[in-house]
Scaffold this motif. Structure first.
Motif, PDB file in Angstrom:
ATOM      1  N   THR A  21      -0.091  -5.147  -6.158  1.00 21.61           N
ATOM      2  CA  THR A  21       0.047  -4.710  -5.025  1.00 21.61           C
ATOM      3  C   THR A  21       1.365  -4.236  -4.307  1.00 21.61           C
ATOM      4  OG1 THR A  21       0.149  -6.831  -4.153  1.00 21.61           O
ATOM      5  CG2 THR A  21      -2.116  -5.958  -4.103  1.00 21.61           C
ATOM      6  N   GLY A  22       2.142  -4.181  -5.377  1.00 19.92           N
ATOM      7  CA  GLY A  22       3.495  -3.330  -4.875  1.00 19.92           C
ATOM      8  C   GLY A  22       4.821  -4.629  -4.759  1.00 19.92           C
ATOM      9  N   GLY A  23       4.321  -5.766  -5.252  1.00 20.42           N
ATOM     10  CA  GLY A  23       5.300  -6.714  -5.174  1.00 20.42           C
ATOM     11  C   GLY A  23       6.065  -6.918  -6.399  1.00 20.42           C
ATOM     12  N   SER A  54       9.211  -1.178  -4.530  1.00 21.44           N
ATOM     13  CA  SER A  54       8.651  -1.424  -5.700  1.00 21.44           C
ATOM     14  C   SER A  54       7.234  -0.772  -5.815  1.00 21.44           C
ATOM     15  CB  SER A  54       8.106  -3.183  -6.188  1.00 21.44           C
ATOM     16  OG  SER A  54       7.690  -3.556  -4.670  1.00 21.44           O
ATOM     17  N   TYR A  55       6.603  -0.557  -6.936  1.00 19.38           N
ATOM     18  CA  TYR A  55       5.463   0.220  -7.146  1.00 19.38           C
ATOM     19  C   TYR A  55       4.218  -0.538  -6.788  1.00 19.38           C
ATOM     20  CZ  TYR A  55       2.553   3.531  -9.150  1.00 19.38           C
ATOM     21  OH  TYR A  55       1.399   4.394  -9.579  1.00 19.38           O
ATOM     22  N   ASN A  56       3.389   0.142  -6.324  1.00 18.44           N
ATOM     23  CA  ASN A  56       2.135  -0.626  -6.018  1.00 18.44           C
ATOM     24  C   ASN A  56       1.132   0.051  -6.780  1.00 18.44           C
ATOM     25  OD1 ASN A  56      -0.261  -1.512  -4.947  1.00 18.44           O
ATOM     26  ND2 ASN A  56       0.191  -1.348  -2.675  1.00 18.44           N
ATOM     27  N   TYR A  57       0.725  -0.795  -7.725  1.00 19.04           N
ATOM     28  CA  TYR A  57      -0.288  -0.123  -8.682  1.00 19.04           C
ATOM     29  C   TYR A  57      -1.676   0.278  -8.128  1.00 19.04           C
ATOM     30  CZ  TYR A  57       2.635  -1.543 -12.462  1.00 19.04           C
ATOM     31  OH  TYR A  57       3.722  -1.413 -13.488  1.00 19.04           O
ATOM     32  N   LYS A  58      -2.059  -0.529  -7.069  1.00 17.14           N
ATOM     33  CA  LYS A  58      -3.224   0.066  -6.440  1.00 17.14           C
ATOM     34  C   LYS A  58      -3.443   1.178  -5.760  1.00 17.14           C
ATOM     35  CE  LYS A  58      -6.009  -4.048  -4.737  1.00 17.14           C
ATOM     36  NZ  LYS A  58      -5.818  -5.220  -4.126  1.00 17.14           N
ATOM     37  N   ASP A  59      -2.363   1.306  -4.768  1.00 20.41           N
ATOM     38  CA  ASP A  59      -2.323   2.757  -4.147  1.00 20.41           C
ATOM     39  C   ASP A  59      -1.598   3.774  -4.855  1.00 20.41           C
ATOM     40  OD1 ASP A  59      -3.366   1.143  -2.068  1.00 20.41           O
ATOM     41  OD2 ASP A  59      -1.843   0.727  -0.941  1.00 20.41           O
ATOM     42  N   GLY A  60      -0.944   3.478  -5.984  1.00 20.56           N
ATOM     43  CA  GLY A  60      -0.322   4.473  -6.713  1.00 20.56           C
ATOM     44  C   GLY A  60       1.046   4.992  -5.932  1.00 20.56           C
ATOM     45  N   LYS A  61       1.492   4.189  -4.885  1.00 17.35           N
ATOM     46  CA  LYS A  61       2.761   4.554  -4.184  1.00 17.35           C
ATOM     47  C   LYS A  61       3.793   3.580  -4.002  1.00 17.35           C
ATOM     48  CE  LYS A  61       2.000   6.969  -0.459  1.00 17.35           C
ATOM     49  NZ  LYS A  61       2.246   8.128  -0.638  1.00 17.35           N
ATOM     50  N   TYR A  62       4.957   3.791  -4.009  1.00 16.30           N
ATOM     51  CA  TYR A  62       6.059   2.716  -3.838  1.00 16.30           C
ATOM     52  C   TYR A  62       5.967   2.190  -2.474  1.00 16.30           C
ATOM     53  CZ  TYR A  62       8.259   4.088  -7.990  1.00 16.30           C
ATOM     54  OH  TYR A  62       8.798   4.303  -9.449  1.00 16.30           O
ATOM     55  N   LYS A  63       6.101   0.807  -2.325  1.00 16.41           N
ATOM     56  CA  LYS A  63       6.325   0.512  -1.063  1.00 16.41           C
ATOM     57  C   LYS A  63       7.370  -0.585  -0.803  1.00 16.41           C
ATOM     58  CE  LYS A  63       3.365  -3.586  -0.920  1.00 16.41           C
ATOM     59  NZ  LYS A  63       2.157  -4.178  -0.367  1.00 16.41           N
ATOM     60  N   LEU A  64       7.841  -0.839   0.418  1.00 12.10           N
ATOM     61  CA  LEU A  64       8.912  -1.651   0.871  1.00 12.10           C
ATOM     62  C   LEU A  64       8.981  -3.066   0.183  1.00 12.10           C
ATOM     63  CD1 LEU A  64      10.262  -0.827   4.361  1.00 12.10           C
ATOM     64  CD2 LEU A  64      11.291  -0.362   2.173  1.00 12.10           C
ATOM     65  N   ASN A  65       9.773  -3.522  -0.426  1.00 13.03           N
ATOM     66  CA  ASN A  65       9.902  -4.956  -0.792  1.00 13.03           C
ATOM     67  C   ASN A  65      10.078  -5.775   0.310  1.00 13.03           C
ATOM     68  OD1 ASN A  65       9.583  -6.074  -3.331  1.00 13.03           O
ATOM     69  ND2 ASN A  65      11.427  -5.204  -4.168  1.00 13.03           N
ATOM     70  N   ILE A  66       8.991  -6.191   0.832  1.00 12.33           N
ATOM     71  CA  ILE A  66       9.135  -7.035   2.092  1.00 12.33           C
ATOM     72  C   ILE A  66      10.033  -8.519   1.853  1.00 12.33           C
ATOM     73  CG2 ILE A  66       7.918  -8.363   3.772  1.00 12.33           C
ATOM     74  CD1 ILE A  66       5.618  -6.251   3.138  1.00 12.33           C
ATOM     75  N   PRO A  67       9.922  -9.119   0.922  1.00 15.56           N
ATOM     76  CA  PRO A  67      10.539 -10.335   0.634  1.00 15.56           C
ATOM     77  C   PRO A  67      12.323 -10.020   0.781  1.00 15.56           C
ATOM     78  CG  PRO A  67       9.241 -10.369  -1.004  1.00 15.56           C
ATOM     79  CD  PRO A  67       8.975  -9.062  -0.397  1.00 15.56           C
TER      80      PRO A  67
END
Lengths: 557, 297, 271
Positions: A239-241, B248-261
């Motif tokens: 999930t992008g982590g 980092s890449y989100n395999y589920k959505d096929g998009k990059y998303k912000l690395n919250i930690p």
């Protein structure tokens, strides 16, 4: 200076009389004792876990358990409880709370009730950590708690791990704010920044490091539980982590945490070296700047924990260099330590034997740290016994020897009695020989390829170096175990039957020994203490005596 | 030593930390109730839009990511010149597999990518990265390629974008196989069925990312190119590296998303510093009041 | 006055100390030599650097310890009221005692760093003709995929004299792939691909084991690397390929049977 209300002739502060007063105290000296009891209890638990592991590793194949989960429970408890329950509370709890406020001539900590809160949090944290031994789904993800293992069911109760880290982290943070404020604003009249004992400087710096970095650790560990129980997926690649991110966040705190432990125990060594040699700390000011340099220098070294974790190559090479830079301030401290002996008048007292042992082990531990900073060398020794042996030498063996040296050093202040010198020295020598026999051979086992955190080493069964090292290491543990028992006996004997101590048994110039008019309960000094401009805690020739301000006219209300 | 507070109030105040800790322990008890862990690392890819079982086209990314694409395949471009796939290496390479007699999906994939790439300002095609469209239909010729380019809206491809055919069926299968790209000839519809995906390769030809048409936008493509540069990123691009590291890449959505930690960590740092500054201010005030005798400890 | 300014110059010159070993090293190693690293394999190069580092540490440790031991014996307290008589440092001496040691430490750091940098470059630059092995780690298994349909568990066979690159990923938790004797370790984690390479030059077996904690059987996650003669390797590979083909054919066949069964059931439902 005697005759003030409440102080005992031997300079020992009076203790509370009732259990209620003991429990709900806000007096920093009593809180310091609570920290000491908590940390020694943790040492016992974590030490027993180490003993069990060492016996298991004595030979190839199962010795006392064949269950990986049980062994990993011991391993997790040993790491987490030793660091979070023993070392940090002993140094930043006991030393910081018991000794530091008196050393700077403060009436108490800046925020006494916050201080009580910290020690309560510490005890809560330790009790939650001990619960791990009895709950069915115990956490076995190591004190590092790397995801995805720690977010999987196999790791057991991750919430407990999070809880322990957060509770102990809060305890540390509140304690750190308090201590930093105490040192910054509660110093007695006349005491400048460069007239503080190095123990105060090191504890102060360590607490600044704690304050900056602990919230990062707490946050990253909270995210672990959010990941596992609520499915946020911060560390879940699906999930992008990013799995690797946790390691970076964790070591961003946990490597500076090594300096949080290292600095105060070096402070104790400075104290004892200077008092035993009756000599000014060599190049005191440069030592102070070196201690402060640990804040920036300690903040950019964490990547050497992740040299083999798939980071870009240029980052490995760059951070290899920044890691090496820590040798500069550390080298200056070691120089000041050995320089303190130069032209000194060294008396080999009990605490000095412990401190000398700690210092010799620190030389070995520090030198074996240099190869670990070189990324290319790390490819061969990463996560092996080389690393394990190195950090045990620096943190565990040197750290605990210096901590025990500190306990022996302040023992007369705590109990009014002095420990038997022969027994103290014997236990120091036993511990020194024992721990060297435990950790020395393991360094060579590491070079031969033995990885960390193994419960067995069937694959290396025909490797004579590894099998031999493991065997000798276990023998070393028995020596250590006996010497620790001897140390405890020495303490108990000293507490009950020890020789009555004089006001200043070691001949120190620091305020906790010279301003003996300590009163029972809060306040420490009957009237505020004051030091002259040329007073210095490490000056043994013509040092002006600290004085007490006259009692104010309104003192009768 | 007289204390300004009466002893009963003092005692009550002393209980505060104890009470707070009791609450913490009780809170811990509630929190410790074992819950259900959520950890599954099998990526579940959405399928390309087609009517047959989408599972067939699913690229097992875990298996193919990090694989190396052989640079020795011989390709033929629109003017009939041959070149090697490896000639395109040295920069990040976006690799598309299409077939040129395709009516729908292929030109959509290529056109969408062309439009997306127009939006990528940071990296210039040809200068910072290359694009290569390879036909997996061995019947394709330079002639069908020109028709296809025309359909796409290009007479001349931009510098750094090449289209090529391969005539050797074995090589085609090997190339497609090495990136996990599956395609089938559907005799009924007289078309190839294939996924709408393209691969981003590192300058050395390692597969660093798969992106899906319709999911990846300008930002994703930019980040994928930046990350493909990987270790070879130059110091002047350090900001790009930092930006990439924050995603980092989100395999589920096929998009990059912000690395919250990462941001939580900065929050933690700010919290620590705030506590320190706040504590110092309070302690300074207290010391002043202590010195004036307004309060005792 | 003159002496003072001279001593400042001496101090200033000392700032260049750390550069000396680096420059010496740069001159000693010309690029042509560095290109093939004196013909060293990475593991032999690693051993060389390791021994140099160890020697360096022993020299520092022995000097430091000897000085300390001398002080400890020489300055033992004899009289009861004796106190230490360390000289008071002047401002300049204090600066000197910071700058000179720091420059010495920095010089030594840089000396070790350039050696390790060289080694790093060799260990992180894969020869172009390296054979790729795809490694998939799981609790608690190492799977080696040779890229031609053959894959093995817990056992890797490679021909002697040919570099091998591992492209590694994990199915579940973080593992770390360590090949004993080759001094390579690299973490293996889900969602990322990491790599390491080895140059097998000696026939025989070595231990492959996991170096990142991965649960109850972490210590049992070991296999072996078998370095074979090219001819033996080819023979083994031919056999393995045949087996793999037979197996996949079997799989297709059973899948076909499954399909037939499924369609029969469907027919049954329609009927």
């Amino acid at each position: 200076m005697s005759g003030f209300m409440g102080h005992e002739p031997n300079g020992r502060p009076g203790w509370p009389k009732t259990a209620r007063e003991w429990l709900f105290t806000v007096d920093h000296k009593v809180i310091g004792v609570w920290y000491l009891i908590g940390s020694l209890a943790s040492f016992a638990v974590a030490g027993l876990a180490a003993t069990l592991m060492r016996i298991e590793l004595g030979s190839v194949g199962p010795d006392i358990t064949s269950d990986g989960n049980i062994y990993n429970l011991w391993l997790t408890m040993h790491g987490a409880v030793m660091i979070l329950g023993f070392q940090i509370p002993a140094l930043l709890g006991f030393v910081a709370n018991y000794a530091v406020p008196i050393m700077v001539g403060a009436k108490d900590m800046a925020f006494p009730r916050v201080n009580a809160f910290s020690v309560w949090l510490l005890w809560s944290g330790i009790l939650i950590a001990l619960a791990n031994l009895v709950i069915p789904d115990h956490f076995n993800g190591m004190w590092t708690g790397y995801p995805p293992y720690s977010t999987s069911d196999a790791a057991g109760n991750t919430a407990l791990y999070t809880m322990v880290v957060v509770v102990l982290g809060m305890s540390s943070v509140f304690g750190a704010v308090n201590l930093a404020c105490t040192v910054a604003f509660m110093r007695c009249k006349g005491m400048g920044w460069f007239q503080m004992p190095l123990t105060v400087w090191t504890v102060f710096t360590a607490n600044i490091i704690q304050l900056i970095f602990v919230p990062v650790l707490a946050a990253s560990v909270i995210l672990l539980s959010l990941d596992k129980y609520l499915g946020f997926g911060f560390y879940n690649p699906e999930t992008g982590g990013d799995v690797l991110l946790y390691q970076n966040l964790f070591w961003f705190y946990s490597h500076p945490a090594v300096y949080v432990i290292l600095l105060p125990f070096m402070g104790i060594m400075f104290e004892i070296f200077s008092v035993s040699a009756k000599n000014m700390v060599f190049s005191y000011k440069s030592a102070v700047y070196a201690i402060l340099a640990f804040i920036p220098a300690g903040g950019d070294v964490w990547v050497h924990h992740a040299f083999v974790a798939g980071l870009p190559d240029w980052l490995r090479v760059l951070m290899s260099f920044t890691t090496l830079l820590i040798s500069l301030p550390f080298g200056l401290l070691m120089l000041s330590l050995v320089g303190t002996l130069y032209k000194g008048a060294i008396r080999y007292s009990g605490p000095m034997m412990w401190a000398l042992g700690a210092w010799m082990i620190l030389i070995f531990g520090a030198l074996t740290g240099i190869p670990n900073a070189l990324s290319a060398i790390d490819y061969g020794i990463s996560d092996s016994y080389v690393i394990m042996s190195h950090f045990h030498y620096v943190m565990a063996v040197s750290g605990s020897m210096a901590t025990f040296a500190g306990i022996f050093y302040w023992f007369p202040k705590l109990t009014g009695r002095i420990c038997n010198e022969t027994m103290t020295k014997l236990s120091a020598i036993g511990f020194f020989i024992g721990m060297n026999t435990v950790m020395g051979p393991l360094y060579f086992a590491g070079i031969a390829g033995m990885p960390r955190r193994y419960m067995d080493y069937q694959q290396f069964a025909d490797n004579a170096v590894i099998v031999g090292a493991q065997h000798w290491s276990t023998i070393g543990l028995y020596i250590t175990f006996l010497s620790v028992l001897l140390m405890v006996v020495t303490w108990i004997h000293g507490m009950l039957k020890g020789e009555k101590s004089s006001q200043n048994p070691w001949g120190s110039q620091s305020l906790e020994w010279t301003s003996t008019a300590l009163i029972a309960g809060q306040g420490n000094f009957p009237t505020p203490v004051e030091v002259a401009e040329d007073w210095h805690p490490y000056r043994y020739i013509d040092n002006p005596k600290p004085t007490f301000q006259p009692a104010p006219a309104s003192a009768g209300h | 030593m007289q204390l300004s507070l009466t002893s009963s109030i003092r005692t009550r105040l002393r209980l505060v930390p104890a009470m707070a800790c009791l609450c913490a322990v009780l809170g811990a008890g509630v929190f410790l109730y074992p819950g259900q862990a959520q950890a599954s690392y099998k990526s579940t890819m959405m399928a390309p839009n087609s009517e047959i079982d989408p599972e067939i086209f699913r690229i097992d990314e875990g298996h193919f990511l990090g694989g190396k694409v052989d640079g020795n395949y011989v390709l033929e471009d629109a003017s009939g010149n041959t070149f090697k796939l490896g000639d395109m290496f040295g920069k990040p390479l976006i690799l598309l597999l299409s077939y040129f007699t395709c009516d729908g999906a292929c030109s959509v994939i290529n056109r969408t990518l062309a439009n997306t790439l127009k939006g990528v300002d940071r990296w210039k095609i040809g200068k910072d990265y290359n694009v290569l469209t390879v036909s997996f239909d061995r019947h394709d010729t330079p002639a069908t390629m020109r028709v296809f380019m025309h359909k796409m809206g290009y007479d001349q491809l931009p510098q750094g974008w090449r289209m090529a055919t391969m005539r050797n069926k074995k090589d085609i299968d090997r190339l497609a196989g090495s990136i996990g790209f599956r395609f089938f000839w559907s005799p009924a519809d007289r078309i190839f069925l294939h996924p709408m995906v393209y691969a981003v390769l590192s300058p050395k030809g390692w597969i660093t990312r798969y992106l899906y048409t319709g999911k990846a936008d300008t930002y994703d493509v930019k980040l994928a190119i930046t990350k493909a540069m990987g270790g070879e990123i130059s110091p002047v691009n350090i900001i790009d590296y930092v930006v990439a590291a924050c995603h980092s890449y989100n395999y589920k959505d096929g998009k990059y998303k912000l690395n919250i930690p990462l941001f939580v960590m900065f929050g933690g740092l700010v919290l620590g510093v705030t506590l320190m500054v706040g504590g110092f201010m309070l302690a300074k005030r207290k010391r002043k009041r202590l010195d004036k005798g307004m309060v005792t400890i | 006055m003159k002496i003072k300014s001279l001593s400042y110059k001496v101090l200033g010159t000392l700032l260049a100390l750390p550069l000396i070993p680096t420059l010496v090293y740069a001159f000693e190693m010309d690029t042509a030599v560095r290109k093939n690293y004196n013909g060293l394999t990475p593991q032999a190069h690693w051993d060389e650097v390791w021994h140099e580092v160890m020697l360096d540490l022993i020299v520092i440790g022995v000097i430091y310890f000897a000085v300390a031991l001398f002080f400890m014996i020489r300055y033992k307290r004899t009289g009861h009221d004796q106190v230490g008589k360390s000289p008071k440092l002047t401002g300049q001496a204090m600066i000197g005692w910071v700058v000179i040691p720091c420059m010495l430490f920095l010089g030594d750091d840089l000396f070790l760093y350039v050696k390790a940098f060289d080694l790093h470059n060799q260990m992180r630059n894969v020869p172009a003709h390296a054979q790729t092995i795809k490694v998939t780690a799981s609790m608690w298994n190492w799977n080696y995929d040779y890229g031609n349909g053959v894959d093995t568990d817990m056992e890797l066979r490679v021909p002697v004299g040919k570099p091998v690159i591992f492209r590694m990923t994990s199915d579940d938790v973080v593992h770390s792939h360590y090949v004993d004797g080759y001094h390579v370790t690299e973490d293996v984690m889900p969602g990322r691909v990491t790599w390491e390479w080895i140059m097998p030059v000696k026939l025989g077996e070595s231990v492959i084991t996991c170096r990142e904690y991965c649960g109850a059987n972490h210590s049992k996650m070991y296999g072996k690397l078998i370095v074979m003669k090219q001819a033996d390797y080819d023979a083994w590979m031919t056999e393995a390929l045949a087996d793999a083909k037979a197996e996949s054919a079997h799989r297709v066949a059973s899948a076909a049977i499954g399909k037939v069964t499924a369609s029969k059931i469907n027919e049954g439902q329609e009927g």
